[in-house]
Design an enzyme around this catalytic site. Structure first.
Site, PDB file in Angstrom:
ATOM      1  CB  CYS A 291      -0.909  -0.011   1.232  1.00 25.80           C
ATOM      2  SG  CYS A 291      -1.924   1.462   1.419  1.00 25.80           S
ATOM      3  CB  ILE A 334      -1.119   4.544 -12.461  1.00 23.84           C
ATOM      4  CG1 ILE A 334      -0.848   3.733 -13.735  1.00 23.84           C
ATOM      5  CG2 ILE A 334      -2.525   4.284 -11.952  1.00 23.84           C
ATOM      6  CD1 ILE A 334      -0.794   2.255 -13.537  1.00 23.84           C
ATOM      7  CB  ALA A 335       0.067   7.738  -8.294  1.00 25.85           C
ATOM      8  CD  GLN A 387       0.177   3.355  -7.102  1.00 25.16           C
ATOM      9  OE1 GLN A 387      -0.103   4.233  -7.897  1.00 25.16           O
ATOM     10  NE2 GLN A 387       1.420   2.951  -6.921  1.00 25.16           N
ATOM     11  CG  HIS A 519      -4.379  54.711  23.184  1.00 20.88           C
ATOM     12  ND1 HIS A 519      -5.162  55.216  22.161  1.00 20.88           N
ATOM     13  CD2 HIS A 519      -5.179  54.665  24.281  1.00 20.88           C
ATOM     14  CE1 HIS A 519      -6.385  55.452  22.608  1.00 20.88           C
ATOM     15  NE2 HIS A 519      -6.430  55.135  23.896  1.00 20.88           N
ATOM     16  CG  HIS A 557      -3.871  51.685  30.818  1.00 24.52           C
ATOM     17  ND1 HIS A 557      -2.823  52.576  30.983  1.00 24.52           N
ATOM     18  CD2 HIS A 557      -4.779  52.329  30.039  1.00 24.52           C
ATOM     19  CE1 HIS A 557      -3.088  53.691  30.350  1.00 24.52           C
ATOM     20  NE2 HIS A 557      -4.270  53.582  29.761  1.00 24.52           N
ATOM     21  CG  ASP A 558      -3.952  52.120  26.619  1.00 20.82           C
ATOM     22  OD1 ASP A 558      -4.862  51.290  26.415  1.00 20.82           O
ATOM     23  OD2 ASP A 558      -4.170  53.319  26.880  1.00 20.82           O
ATOM     24  CG  ASP A 668      -7.763  55.232  30.007  1.00 21.69           C
ATOM     25  OD1 ASP A 668      -6.631  55.546  29.595  1.00 21.69           O
ATOM     26  OD2 ASP A 668      -8.533  54.500  29.362  1.00 21.69           O
ATOM     27  CD  GLN A 720     -12.486  66.786  23.448  1.00 15.45           C
ATOM     28  OE1 GLN A 720     -12.049  66.875  24.590  1.00 15.45           O
ATOM     29  NE2 GLN A 720     -12.579  65.625  22.809  1.00 15.45           N
TER      30      GLN A 720
END
EC number: 3.1.4.17
Length: 790
Positions: A291, A334-335, A387, A519, A557-558, A668, A720
């Site tokens: 095989c 053949i394959a 095969q 940021h 934080h950023d 923030d 703003q």
């Protein structure tokens, strides 16, 4: 032999279910057994007696009793006698060819035929082969080619083509069959009864050709009925048992698929083992000697494999050898054709087929006789070719092998797809590790950077101004890391962290902030300063772990912010949005924080116990997530209600988490609490980011909201005004109610709101807002080391 012993023998036979009729039936189907028994166990004198008795009867005619037993078109008696034997033969995998030959012998007796020939279909179902049974002592059954299935040749070919029974009284005078029967004894044959052997579902499996010699009475309709009834019964019996075989094979296949699935999910890394498992079963399914499984490289138009069946066994299982990968063009062999066309190919003689690529045989040293080649299709594309090579039992692979293999090929596609997917994942993991290694190198601070921070001295004037809420770090960019070290030591004590680890951590955090307009690293230190001011003005309210965690959370934080909002990342299916469905960037910021903490020499919390470590990480996580402005509105509303109803309790952890969340939002947004020129310049940075995001949306044909549309910059003051009234003022109002010492933040925010109102009215705003504390000194500042004692 005595009477007693005879009775004992008969009783034994009855006990085993044997009867005279069953023994006779068995010997009728297996005359060679009788021949062997007679030649080996019966004396010559006894044989002579039998011959003398036999000479009194016609030599060529079966006995009337024997003939009558098989002339009943319902096969009464014979069915019951032979049924268990036939089922046993079929159930144990007996040869259908030999069984049909034996049944044909019975039909010959029933029709008083002089002889018969049994034909089966050739390799490609377009020719006939005459069946030759095995010899008396040894030998295997054989199929001898008898010619193509076409009209104008032999009677057997004619019947195979038309699938209709033919009764011919004189075959030599019938022009339809110029070659007669095609048998060597054909010149002695006159009457022929030729019948197709058809399965219950209409498939032709063979031809039975009965004949009588010259001078004998021709076959009649009754003979045809007897033969048809016998063949019909035989076909039904064989089909029934084959159906049972098929169900058993299906059950076996289902069990195999479950076993393979379990193997795959239990040990997903052993893809080679999975493929070996599949190839072993495929070999057994079609009884192949070897095989091979080739994968398709569509980019390079090649087939490749590195796992080969070497034809050896260990503990009854085939051995597959992993060798250097071989590749060959998809245009070869053949394959290759199967890979190109997606069609099944069943090649009975490989070397006679010009499509056969001998390179694999030359490489492996193996000789290929016949091939069954099947495409493995996934999502409409051929991803592999299985095969099967050299049928073990039989001259070539059959149509049944094809059908069984087609069903199996579906699962092969799934397994191969999983294998390819796993390979891609492993490849991606390798790329990821290399990338992370490079990223780690470029995102970790140098020894010069952290050692320089350890030696840094902070000017005394800055030490005084840091205590003010409105302190602006802007003019002191080179001092920002030192400012944070000073705030840590003032708030948490000089021994709260190992100084070397703290300096490594700070400088690596700085390196992981991107150069975006707002940021960025400056924003991180600004937010951390605001938290420092809140903590200093609310001394004793927060624990040591909270103070440490909140200052670190503000600095981080950023981390790795890309300058785009969460909504943008989610709208355009950014990979980060796939990782984090909510609070996308905030979760990423926390993840980056943890990543830096895990770097060698960066874990500033390494001296904490495991429970304290978990607590401080949770404080940092909650604090960073709280900077998602989408969470602010609900949080502030809940706190306002608690405050108004008097239910707010800072000893309640959930209430405390909400207050800390509001503090993070206040920090923030603290740019709105600085002196007006600082606030206005920071607003420019914020809008630079907004407009960059809006520009990207325009490139994609999407109209951004006014806040992100640089073409609507004239609307900034009005925007703003709305932001202050809807977000900032309520935030600092609630914070002041809960933590009164933070009132300077609310006052400064209101002052800046007035300034934006003046801008809208067109009034001059080039002035500083007076604030508490001394004015900046113009004298030479006194130097203080960042490691300041409390």
């Amino acid at each position: 032999m005595s009477n007693d012993s005879t009775e004992g023998t008969v009783g034994s036979c009855n006990a085993t279910g044997l009867t005279d009729e069953k023994v006779k039936a068995y010997l009728s189907l297996h005359p060679q057994v009788l021949d062997e028994f007679v030649s080996e166990s019966v004396s010559a004198e006894t044989v002579e007696k039998w011959l003398k008795r036999k000479t009194n009867k016609a030599k060529d005619e079966p006995s009337p009793k024997e003939v009558s037993r098989y002339q009943d078109t319902n096969m009464q008696g014979v069915v019951y006698e032979l049924n268990s034997y036939i089922e046993q033969r079929l159930d144990t995998g007996g040869d259908n060819h030999l069984l049909l030959y034996e049944l044909s012998s019975i039909i010959r007796i029933a029709t008083k035929a002089d002889g018969f020939a049994l034909y089966f279909l050739g390799e490609c179902n377009n020719s006939l082969c005459v069946f030759i049974p095995p010899g008396m002592k040894e030998g295997q059954p054989r199929l001898i080619p008898a010619g193509p299935i076409t009209q104008g040749t032999t009677i057997s070919a004619y019947v195979a083509k038309s699938r209709k029974t033919l009764l011919v009284e004189d075959i030599l005078g019938d022009e339809r069959f110029p070659r007669g029967t095609g048998l060597e004894s054909g010149t002695r044959i006159q009457s022929v009864l030729c019948l197709p052997i058809v399965t219950a579902i209409g498939d032709l499996i063979g031809i039975l050709e009965l004949y009588r010699h010259w001078g004998k009475e021709a076959f009649c309709l009754s003979h045809q009925e007897v033969a048809t009834a016998n063949l019909a019964w035989a076909s039904v019996a064989i089909h029934q048992v084959q159906v049972c075989r098929g169900l058993a094979k299906q059950t076996e296949l289902n069990d195999f698929l479950l076993d393979v699935s379990k193997t795959y999910f239990d040990n997903i890394v052993a893809i080679d083992s999975l493929l070996e498992h599949i190839m072993i079963y495929a070999k057994n399914l079609v009884n192949a000697d070897r095989c091979a499984l080739f994968q398709v490289d569509h980019k390079n138009k090649e087939l490749y494999s590195d796992l080969f069946d070497i034809g050896e066994e260990k503990e009854g299982k085939p051995i597959f050898k992993k060798t250097k990968e071989i590749r060959f063009s998809i245009e070869k062999g053949i394959a290759g054709q199967v890979a190109r066309t997606g069609e099944v190919l069943n090649i009975p003689d490989a070397y006679a087929d010009p499509r056969f690529n001998r390179e694999v045989d030359l490489y492996t040293g193996y000789t290929t006789r016949n091939i069954l080649c099947m495409p493995i299709v996934s999502r409409g594309s051929v991803i592999g070719v299985v095969q099967m090579v050299n049928k073990i039992s039989g001259s070539a692979f059959s149509k049944t092998d094809e059908n069984n293999f087609k069903m199996f090929a579906v699962f092969c596609a799934l397994a191969l797809h999983c294998a390819n997917m796993y390979h891609r994942i492993r490849h991606s993991e390798c790329i990821y590790r290399v990338t992370m290694e490079k990223l780690s190198y470029h995102s970790i601070c140098t020894s010069e950077e952290w050692q320089g921070l350890m030696r840094f001295n902070l000017p005394a004037r800055i030490c005084r101004d840091i205590e003010l809420f409105h302190f602006d770090i802007g003019p002191f960019e080179n001092m920002w890391p030192g400012i944070f070290v000073y705030m840590i030591h003032r708030s948490c004590g000089t021994s709260c962290f190992e100084l070397e680890k703290l300096c490594r951590f700070i400088m690596s955090v700085k390196k992981n902030y991107r150069r975006v307009p707002y940021h960025n690293w400056k924003h991180a230190v600004t937010v951390a300063h605001c938290m420092y001011a809140i903590l200093q003005n609310n001394n004793g309210l927060f624990t040591d772990l909270e103070r440490k965690g909140l200052l670190i959370a503000c600095l981080c934080h950023d981390l790795d912010h890309r300058g785009f909002s969460n909504s943008y990342l989610q709208k355009f299916d950014h990979p980060l949005a796939a990782l984090y469905s909510t609070s996308t960037m905030e979760q990423h910021h926390f993840s980056q924080t943890v990543s830096i903490l895990q770097l060698e020499g960066h874990n500033i919390f390494s001296t904490l116990s495991s429970s304290e470590y978990e607590q401080v990480l949770e404080i940092i996580r909650k604090a960073i997530i709280a900077t998602d402005l989408a969470l602010y509105f609900g949080n502030r509303k809940q706190l306002e209600e608690m405050y108004q109803t008097g239910s707010l309790n800072l000893h309640n952890q959930s209430h405390r988490d909400r207050v800390i969340g509001l503090m993070m939002t206040a920090c923030d947004l603290c740019s709105v609490t600085k002196l007006w020129p600082v606030t206005k310049l920071t607003a420019n940075d914020i809008y630079a980011e907004f407009w960059a995001e809006g520009d990207e949306m325009k490139k994609l044909g999407i109209q951004p909201i006014p806040m992100m549309d640089r073409d609507k910059r004239d609307e900034v003051p009005q925007g703003q005004l709305g932001f202050y009234n809807a977000v900032a003022i309520p935030c600092y109002t609630t914070l002041t109610q809960i933590l009164p010492p933070t009132e300077p933040l609310l006052k400064a925010c209101r002052d800046n709101l007035n300034q934006w109102e003046k801008v809208i009215r067109g009034e001059e705003t080039a002035m500083w807002i007076s604030g508490p504390g001394p004015a900046p000194s113009k004298s030479t500042p006194e130097k203080l080391n960042v490691k300041v004692e409390d």
